[in-house]
Design a protein around this motif. Structure first.
Motif, PDB file in Angstrom:
ATOM      1  N   ASP A 229     -20.210 -16.243  -3.634  1.00 43.30           N
ATOM      2  CA  ASP A 229     -21.486 -16.636  -3.021  1.00 43.30           C
ATOM      3  C   ASP A 229     -21.622 -16.198  -1.575  1.00 43.30           C
ATOM      4  OD1 ASP A 229     -19.606 -18.273  -1.913  1.00 43.30           O
ATOM      5  OD2 ASP A 229     -20.601 -20.163  -2.428  1.00 43.30           O
ATOM      6  N   GLY A 230     -20.680 -15.371  -1.071  1.00 46.81           N
ATOM      7  CA  GLY A 230     -20.757 -14.876   0.301  1.00 46.81           C
ATOM      8  C   GLY A 230     -19.926 -15.642   1.303  1.00 46.81           C
ATOM      9  N   LEU A 231     -19.294 -16.742   0.885  1.00 40.55           N
ATOM     10  CA  LEU A 231     -18.428 -17.501   1.773  1.00 40.55           C
ATOM     11  C   LEU A 231     -17.117 -16.755   1.984  1.00 40.55           C
ATOM     12  CD1 LEU A 231     -17.617 -20.140   3.280  1.00 40.55           C
ATOM     13  CD2 LEU A 231     -16.818 -20.997   1.057  1.00 40.55           C
ATOM     14  N   ARG A 232     -16.620 -16.744   3.240  1.00 43.54           N
ATOM     15  CA  ARG A 232     -15.375 -16.058   3.589  1.00 43.54           C
ATOM     16  C   ARG A 232     -14.502 -16.994   4.424  1.00 43.54           C
ATOM     17  NH1 ARG A 232     -15.086 -10.654   4.294  1.00 43.54           N
ATOM     18  NH2 ARG A 232     -14.151 -11.008   6.337  1.00 43.54           N
ATOM     19  N   TYR A 248       2.401 -16.578  26.998  1.00 39.79           N
ATOM     20  CA  TYR A 248       1.469 -17.340  26.183  1.00 39.79           C
ATOM     21  C   TYR A 248       2.131 -17.866  24.913  1.00 39.79           C
ATOM     22  CZ  TYR A 248      -2.096 -15.239  29.172  1.00 39.79           C
ATOM     23  OH  TYR A 248      -2.844 -14.845  30.262  1.00 39.79           O
ATOM     24  N   GLY A 249       1.634 -19.018  24.470  1.00 37.92           N
ATOM     25  CA  GLY A 249       2.133 -19.608  23.251  1.00 37.92           C
ATOM     26  C   GLY A 249       1.568 -18.925  22.019  1.00 37.92           C
ATOM     27  N   ALA A 250       2.266 -19.107  20.884  1.00 34.10           N
ATOM     28  CA  ALA A 250       1.776 -18.582  19.613  1.00 34.10           C
ATOM     29  C   ALA A 250       0.475 -19.288  19.235  1.00 34.10           C
ATOM     30  CB  ALA A 250       2.827 -18.789  18.526  1.00 34.10           C
ATOM     31  N   GLN A 251      -0.382 -18.580  18.516  1.00 37.87           N
ATOM     32  CA  GLN A 251      -1.723 -19.087  18.208  1.00 37.87           C
ATOM     33  C   GLN A 251      -1.987 -19.057  16.705  1.00 37.87           C
ATOM     34  OE1 GLN A 251      -4.092 -16.275  20.342  1.00 37.87           O
ATOM     35  NE2 GLN A 251      -3.561 -17.074  22.373  1.00 37.87           N
ATOM     36  N   ALA A 252      -2.782 -19.985  16.233  1.00 45.00           N
ATOM     37  CA  ALA A 252      -3.270 -20.000  14.848  1.00 45.00           C
ATOM     38  C   ALA A 252      -4.766 -20.235  14.888  1.00 45.00           C
ATOM     39  CB  ALA A 252      -2.589 -21.100  14.034  1.00 45.00           C
ATOM     40  N   ASP A 253      -5.511 -19.523  14.040  1.00 49.51           N
ATOM     41  CA  ASP A 253      -6.949 -19.773  13.999  1.00 49.51           C
ATOM     42  C   ASP A 253      -7.499 -19.603  12.591  1.00 49.51           C
ATOM     43  OD1 ASP A 253      -8.145 -17.077  13.626  1.00 49.51           O
ATOM     44  OD2 ASP A 253      -7.345 -16.671  15.607  1.00 49.51           O
ATOM     45  N   LEU A 254      -8.647 -20.219  12.377  1.00 52.74           N
ATOM     46  CA  LEU A 254      -9.354 -20.200  11.106  1.00 52.74           C
ATOM     47  C   LEU A 254     -10.796 -19.792  11.371  1.00 52.74           C
ATOM     48  CD1 LEU A 254      -9.396 -20.885   8.022  1.00 52.74           C
ATOM     49  CD2 LEU A 254     -10.140 -23.181   8.689  1.00 52.74           C
ATOM     50  N   THR A 255     -11.287 -18.832  10.581  1.00 51.35           N
ATOM     51  CA  THR A 255     -12.669 -18.368  10.687  1.00 51.35           C
ATOM     52  C   THR A 255     -13.377 -18.605   9.365  1.00 51.35           C
ATOM     53  OG1 THR A 255     -12.036 -16.648  12.277  1.00 51.35           O
ATOM     54  CG2 THR A 255     -14.165 -16.402  11.181  1.00 51.35           C
ATOM     55  N   ILE A 256     -14.553 -19.210   9.430  1.00 46.65           N
ATOM     56  CA  ILE A 256     -15.388 -19.430   8.255  1.00 46.65           C
ATOM     57  C   ILE A 256     -16.661 -18.617   8.438  1.00 46.65           C
ATOM     58  CG2 ILE A 256     -16.637 -21.124   6.871  1.00 46.65           C
ATOM     59  CD1 ILE A 256     -14.707 -23.243   7.862  1.00 46.65           C
ATOM     60  N   GLY A 257     -16.967 -17.736   7.473  1.00 44.16           N
ATOM     61  CA  GLY A 257     -18.125 -16.871   7.586  1.00 44.16           C
ATOM     62  C   GLY A 257     -19.006 -16.935   6.358  1.00 44.16           C
ATOM     63  N   PHE A 258     -20.280 -16.571   6.546  1.00 46.20           N
ATOM     64  CA  PHE A 258     -21.253 -16.503   5.455  1.00 46.20           C
ATOM     65  C   PHE A 258     -21.964 -15.159   5.556  1.00 46.20           C
ATOM     66  CE2 PHE A 258     -20.666 -20.984   6.343  1.00 46.20           C
ATOM     67  CZ  PHE A 258     -20.545 -21.551   5.080  1.00 46.20           C
ATOM     68  N   ASP A 259     -22.044 -14.440   4.437  1.00 46.12           N
ATOM     69  CA  ASP A 259     -22.737 -13.164   4.376  1.00 46.12           C
ATOM     70  C   ASP A 259     -24.099 -13.346   3.724  1.00 46.12           C
ATOM     71  OD1 ASP A 259     -20.633 -11.935   5.579  1.00 46.12           O
ATOM     72  OD2 ASP A 259     -19.879 -10.928   3.788  1.00 46.12           O
ATOM     73  N   PHE A 260     -25.107 -12.651   4.280  1.00 49.01           N
ATOM     74  CA  PHE A 260     -26.469 -12.723   3.776  1.00 49.01           C
ATOM     75  C   PHE A 260     -27.017 -11.309   3.605  1.00 49.01           C
ATOM     76  CE2 PHE A 260     -25.641 -16.386   6.472  1.00 49.01           C
ATOM     77  CZ  PHE A 260     -26.037 -17.454   5.690  1.00 49.01           C
ATOM     78  N   GLY A 261     -28.083 -11.208   2.832  1.00 51.71           N
ATOM     79  CA  GLY A 261     -28.789  -9.941   2.726  1.00 51.71           C
ATOM     80  C   GLY A 261     -28.299  -9.075   1.594  1.00 51.71           C
ATOM     81  N   ALA A 262     -28.708  -7.787   1.655  1.00 52.54           N
ATOM     82  CA  ALA A 262     -28.383  -6.843   0.595  1.00 52.54           C
ATOM     83  C   ALA A 262     -26.895  -6.534   0.587  1.00 52.54           C
ATOM     84  CB  ALA A 262     -29.185  -5.559   0.792  1.00 52.54           C
ATOM     85  N   PRO A 263     -26.314  -6.334  -0.597  1.00 47.38           N
ATOM     86  CA  PRO A 263     -24.886  -5.975  -0.671  1.00 47.38           C
ATOM     87  C   PRO A 263     -24.619  -4.642   0.003  1.00 47.38           C
ATOM     88  CG  PRO A 263     -25.717  -6.678  -2.816  1.00 47.38           C
ATOM     89  CD  PRO A 263     -26.913  -6.499  -1.923  1.00 47.38           C
ATOM     90  N   ALA A 264     -23.359  -4.442   0.391  1.00 46.63           N
ATOM     91  CA  ALA A 264     -22.971  -3.182   1.014  1.00 46.63           C
ATOM     92  C   ALA A 264     -23.207  -2.032   0.050  1.00 46.63           C
ATOM     93  CB  ALA A 264     -21.500  -3.235   1.416  1.00 46.63           C
TER      94      ALA A 264
END
Length: 291
Positions: A229-232, A248-264
């Motif tokens: 459904d486009g969720l990443r 610098y300390g070690a880092q962890a991150d989380l990204t939540i994305g949504f894709d819209f529009g015409a497919p690639a």
């Protein structure tokens, strides 16, 4: 005449004292250099909206040049991004708005005094990214990012003011994709932000002072899972290094994305072929037969 000369003799040293430079101490909260938010793959659709949160797993400590810095380095960051695919290829243009939080920020040296109060540092950047095709499953992402950061600074252990500095980042992101799963590594050269511990100030040079100073190399690995459904969802681990000011300390991150529009790869449908000679109107379709 004598009275005028006397007034001039008295006021001249006083005016010189007003313009004399003096030393001011500073302490400010700055964002940590982080890996570029990129998994090396092109956008699946025309438009993407992302939210990103990251945290330092270990504390940041002062480096060899920390004695000249008044930095508190933020441990927690959050941001939003909007990205637009350019044409039908593998290039996209994006804009990111990020903030870092004052609480739990790590001082680079002892005796910096109280942290700045109010809101934390925030940044606005623009970036362009291109995914070079190496094979059916492999890509090499190349990203360039430019922008500004606005950081809070406590001047002379008193009130908190703000100042801005430039931001720069360049990233190479090799990645492998099979179906909905992407695995990637990345190397990001990211500029650092520094609040000098001591600055000279006078009537012509106002404090605070924040500037870009040096760069760190951020090495990261991560994975992305794309839903139908486009969720990443993207999870990433990173380690900045190579800085003279901080370890610098070690880092962890989380990204939540949504894709819209015409497919690639989707392109406007071509008109059906016509056998009508040039300059002639196509025949008019007959009216349908009555019921």
């Amino acid at each position: 005449m004598r009275r005028a000369l006397a007034v001039l003799v008295v006021t001249t040293p006083a005016a010189a004292c007003v313009n004399e430079a003096y030393t001011v101490t500073q302490a400010g909260t700055v964002p940590a250099p982080r890996a570029m938010a990129y998994d090396g793959q092109p956008l699946d659709r025309d438009l993407r909206i992302e939210g990103r949160a990251s945290t330092a797993l270990t504390a940041t400590e002062g480096g060899p040049d920390a004695a000249e810095s008044g930095n508190f380095v933020a441990r927690h960051h959050a941001g939003l991004a909007v990205r637009k695919r350019l044409g039908h290829g593998s290039t996209d243009l994006g804009f990111e708005l990020d903030t870092a939080f004052i609480g739990d920020s790590d001082p680079l040296q002892g005796g910096l005094g109280p942290r700045p109060d109010g809101s934390g540092p925030w940044s606005f950047t623009a970036n362009v990214r291109h995914a070079v095709r190496l094979s059916d499953t492999m890509r090499l992402g190349v990203g360039l990012q430019l922008g500004l950061v606005d950081a809070p600074v406590r001047v002379a252990a008193a009130e908190t003011e703000r100042d801005s500095a430039a931001l720069f980042a360049f990233a190479l992101v090799p990645s492998w994709r099979r179906g909905p799963l992407t695995a990637f590594g990345s190397v990001t050269l990211a500029s650092e932000v520094d609040v000098p511990r001591q600055v000279l100030a006078n009537d012509d040079w106002d404090t605070p002072e924040v500037h870009a100073d040096g760069a760190a190399l951020v090495v990261a690995v991560g994975t992305t899972y794309t839903f139908a459904d486009g969720l990443r969802l993207t999870a990433r681990l990173a380690q900045p290094s190579g800085s003279g000011t901080a370890r610098y300390g070690a880092q962890a991150d989380l990204t939540i994305g949504f894709d819209f529009g015409a497919p690639a790869g989707a392109r406007p449908a071509a008109p059906p072929p016509s056998n009508v000679p040039p300059g002639m109107a196509p025949p008019v379709a007959p009216y349908p037969a009555p019921y």
